[in-house]
Scaffold this active site. Structure first.
Site, short mmCIF file in Angstrom:
data_model
loop_
_atom_site.label_atom_id
_atom_site.label_comp_id
_atom_site.label_asym_id
_atom_site.label_seq_id
_atom_site.Cartn_x
_atom_site.Cartn_y
_atom_site.Cartn_z
N HIS A 74 0.86 -1.18 0.00
CA HIS A 74 0.00 0.00 0.00
C HIS A 74 0.90 1.23 0.00
O HIS A 74 1.95 1.24 0.64
CB HIS A 74 -0.90 0.01 1.25
CG HIS A 74 -2.08 0.91 1.11
ND1 HIS A 74 -2.00 2.26 1.34
CD2 HIS A 74 -3.35 0.66 0.71
CE1 HIS A 74 -3.18 2.79 1.12
NE2 HIS A 74 -4.03 1.86 0.73
N ASP A 116 -7.89 -5.44 0.13
CA ASP A 116 -8.36 -6.32 -0.94
C ASP A 116 -7.99 -7.78 -0.73
O ASP A 116 -8.52 -8.65 -1.42
CB ASP A 116 -7.78 -5.85 -2.28
CG ASP A 116 -8.39 -4.55 -2.71
OD1 ASP A 116 -9.60 -4.40 -2.54
OD2 ASP A 116 -7.67 -3.68 -3.21
N1 ACO Z 1 4.03 -7.46 -4.70
C1 ACO Z 1 5.37 -7.47 -4.89
N2 ACO Z 1 6.15 -6.39 -4.79
C2 ACO Z 1 5.56 -5.24 -4.49
C3 ACO Z 1 4.17 -5.15 -4.26
C4 ACO Z 1 3.40 -6.30 -4.38
N3 ACO Z 1 2.07 -6.29 -4.20
N4 ACO Z 1 3.86 -3.86 -3.99
C5 ACO Z 1 5.00 -3.18 -4.03
N5 ACO Z 1 6.02 -4.01 -4.32
C6 ACO Z 1 7.45 -3.68 -4.40
C7 ACO Z 1 7.78 -2.92 -5.67
O1 ACO Z 1 8.11 -3.80 -6.74
C8 ACO Z 1 8.92 -2.08 -5.21
O2 ACO Z 1 10.07 -2.91 -5.15
P1 ACO Z 1 11.52 -2.32 -5.54
O3 ACO Z 1 11.83 -1.29 -4.48
O4 ACO Z 1 12.40 -3.50 -5.52
O5 ACO Z 1 11.38 -1.72 -6.90
C9 ACO Z 1 8.56 -1.72 -3.77
O6 ACO Z 1 7.72 -2.78 -3.33
C10 ACO Z 1 7.82 -0.39 -3.63
O7 ACO Z 1 6.73 -0.44 -4.53
P2 ACO Z 1 6.04 0.85 -5.18
O8 ACO Z 1 5.52 0.46 -6.53
O9 ACO Z 1 6.94 2.02 -5.08
O10 ACO Z 1 4.84 1.06 -4.21
P3 ACO Z 1 3.62 2.02 -4.49
O11 ACO Z 1 3.35 2.73 -3.23
O12 ACO Z 1 3.83 2.85 -5.70
O13 ACO Z 1 2.44 1.00 -4.84
C11 ACO Z 1 0.56 -0.38 -4.69
C12 ACO Z 1 1.38 0.72 -4.01
C13 ACO Z 1 0.12 0.08 -6.11
C14 ACO Z 1 -0.70 -0.66 -3.88
C15 ACO Z 1 1.43 -1.68 -4.79
O14 ACO Z 1 1.80 -2.11 -3.50
C16 ACO Z 1 0.76 -2.78 -5.57
O15 ACO Z 1 0.88 -2.80 -6.80
N6 ACO Z 1 0.05 -3.72 -4.87
C17 ACO Z 1 -0.65 -4.78 -5.56
C18 ACO Z 1 -2.00 -4.26 -6.06
C19 ACO Z 1 -2.97 -4.02 -4.91
O16 ACO Z 1 -3.14 -4.85 -4.02
N7 ACO Z 1 -3.65 -2.85 -4.99
C20 ACO Z 1 -4.67 -2.47 -3.99
C21 ACO Z 1 -4.18 -1.28 -3.22
S1 ACO Z 1 -5.27 -0.88 -1.92
C22 ACO Z 1 -6.62 -0.19 -2.65
O17 ACO Z 1 -6.60 0.32 -3.74
C23 ACO Z 1 -7.81 -0.27 -1.88
#
Ligand code: ACO
Length: 435
Positions: A312, A369
């Site tokens: 998140h 989720d």
């Molecule tokens: N699985 C694996 N790796 C992840 C995940 C994940 N779900 N989420 C983040 N990471 C990793 C990224 O690859 C990144 O790794 P790195 O530093 O090696 O490049 C690091 O964690 C930071 O990730 P960001 O993309 O910078 O995080 P951001 O805050 O932009 O993204 C998000 C947040 C979009 C929710 C992300 O965690 C994600 O894609 N999750 C999966 C989709 C999801 O569950 N969405 C629902 C969100 S809650 C809602 O909308 C109600």
């Protein structure tokens, strides 16, 4: 160089650029959050800030929802989500988010009556459903029909006072259920069920989803409570992508119907409201033997795809909504005797991820989720309706934010800047001379 100091007026930051010092006032929120006020930055310095994805940008001040992602705190209008989850209902929470205070019993009754009065759709709107292919995605139908509501209430396209706002808000909150249920009925070739004013908000929705003519669907009290909790936990989450979209569209003075319809489109993406469907797909793959949990996590760590329902932008210790839902999912399955093997897989997957360094280092925890899809499955909601369910729940939040921007008197049209990285001036080349 950026320095900070405390002077007679409070905290001020000083920015030194090319030898000149500029003052940046520090804004402090009621929960002691600090922000640098850069509203005059470009005018005074010629510089803008660069913040792709807006992770460091406060786009507004708001009195609706507080989130502390480090501590796992979520409060609507000051009320902790845990207290609302135990004591509140979705409709009471809706009222409180929109109007700022929990309703008295008279206000709650009147609000319920108002929602009942608004639950029918104009009969002409049936044609919208008839005109889309039966495999049309329900989110496309939902956003289109909500936007089209504006055509039926032209007097509410320009909201000038509280009474008009209340009427428009009640129409959307009530009708969104009917639209959502009808989009499902259309996709499955089932007759549209009309809302029944004798039923409560959530019971009525389940009736429109699952009853057939002359045979009422009778959900258990536990199922109704679980649905109310699902909606309540999704009701607002401050400046997330869909909420910011609603506020941005409103900043042009667009009407409420168009603004929340844009919010639905933003929610549709699989990184936002589409994630709960992704979770079920993932759990089904593991269940069907197409992947094992360790294999799945290895592929996530190789960045082939993300673990849906994990991570998140704001929560970095736990998502309080996920904690509540995990327990509620367990309780509901137990009380209804519905045995879903996907819950065991979800629990095992979460435990494996939470003890893996990749997830620990990146502070990735289950988000709302991760468990919500299992509750929805137990309510007989198909996967392509999951984001629609999220949208019904989020509607009060979007409406509250729309009203906040509409009435605060300081909102300017949202218009971010950019750093241009393209070609400098070049001259038009006639087609016969192009290579
Ligand atoms: N699985 C694996 N790796 C992840 C995940 C994940 N779900 N989420 C983040 N990471 C990793 C990224 O690859 C990144 O790794 P790195 O530093 O090696 O490049 C690091 O964690 C930071 O990730 P960001 O993309 O910078 O995080 P951001 O805050 O932009 O993204 C998000 C947040 C979009 C929710 C992300 O965690 C994600 O894609 N999750 C999966 C989709 C999801 O569950 N969405 C629902 C969100 S809650 C809602 O909308 C109600």
């Amino acid at each position: 160089m950026l320095k900070e100091s405390r002077d007679a007026k409070g905290k001020t930051a000083y920015l030194i650029l090319d030898g000149t010092t500029y003052e940046l006032p520090v804004i402090v929120g009621t929960e002691n959050e600090h922000a640098l006020d850069i509203t005059k930055l470009r005018r005074e310095t010629g510089y803008i800030t660069f913040d792709p994805g807006y992770g460091n940008t406060g786009s507004c001040s708001s009195a609706i929802t507080f989130v502390d992602g480090e501590k796992g705190i979520l409060r609507y209008r000051g009320y902790p989500i845990e207290e609302l989850a135990i004591n509140g209902t979705f409709i009471e929470t809706t009222y409180m988010l929109i109007f700022g205070e929990l309703p008295t019993s008279t206000q709650r009754r009147e609000f319920r009556e108002l929602l009942c009065d608004q639950e029918l759709l104009h009969e002409d709107l049936r044609h919208h459903f008839e005109g889309v292919p039966s495999n049309g995605h329900p989110m496309a139908i939902l956003s289109a029909v909500i936007n089209s509501l504006g055509c039926y209430y032209p007097d509410l396209l320009q909201i000038e006072n509280e009474d008009e706002f209340l009427r428009a808000a009640a129409k959307i909150i009530s009708k969104v259920r009917t639209i959502a249920a009808w989009s499902y009925r259309k996709a499955h070739g089932l007759p549209f069920m009309y809302p029944d004013p004798k039923l409560s908000y959530c019971r009525n929705f389940l009736h429109m989803m699952h009853s057939i003519p002359h045979r009422y669907f009778e959900p258990t009290d536990e199922q109704v409570r679980a649905l109310s909790l699902f909606f309540l936990l999704h009701a607002d989450h401050e400046q997330n992508c869909s909420c910011s979209t609603v506020r941005m569209v409103q900043s042009t003075e667009a009407n409420l119907f168009a603004s929340v319809s844009a919010g639905i489109c933003a929610l549709w993406g699989r990184l936002h409201g589409g994630a709960n469907a992704g979770v079920i797909k993932m759990l089904e793959e593991i269940h069907d033997g197409d992947a094992t949990i360790p294999d799945y996590l290895e592929r996530v760590k190789r960045k082939e795809f993300r673990l849906m329902g994990f991570g998140h932008r704001i929560y970095k210790s736990f998502d309080p909504r996920a904690k509540i839902l995990r327990q509620a999912t367990h309780d509901m399955l137990e009380s209804t005797g519905y045995d879903d093997p996907l819950l065991d897989i979800a629990l095992e997957l979460a435990d494996a991820a939470l003890s893996d360094d990749y997830f620990i280092e990146r502070k990735l925890y289950p988000n709302v989720d991760f468990y919500s899809g299992i509750i929805l499955r137990a309510l007989g909601i198909p996967v392509d309706m999951f984001p629609v369910m999220f949208a019904i729940g989020r509607m009060p939040g979007w409406i509250a934010h729309w009203n906040e921007t509409n009435t605060d008197g300081t909102t300017r049209i949202h218009r971010p800047r950019q750093i241009y990285m393209g070609e400098s001036t070049r001259h038009y080349v006639p087609i016969e001379e192009r290579k």
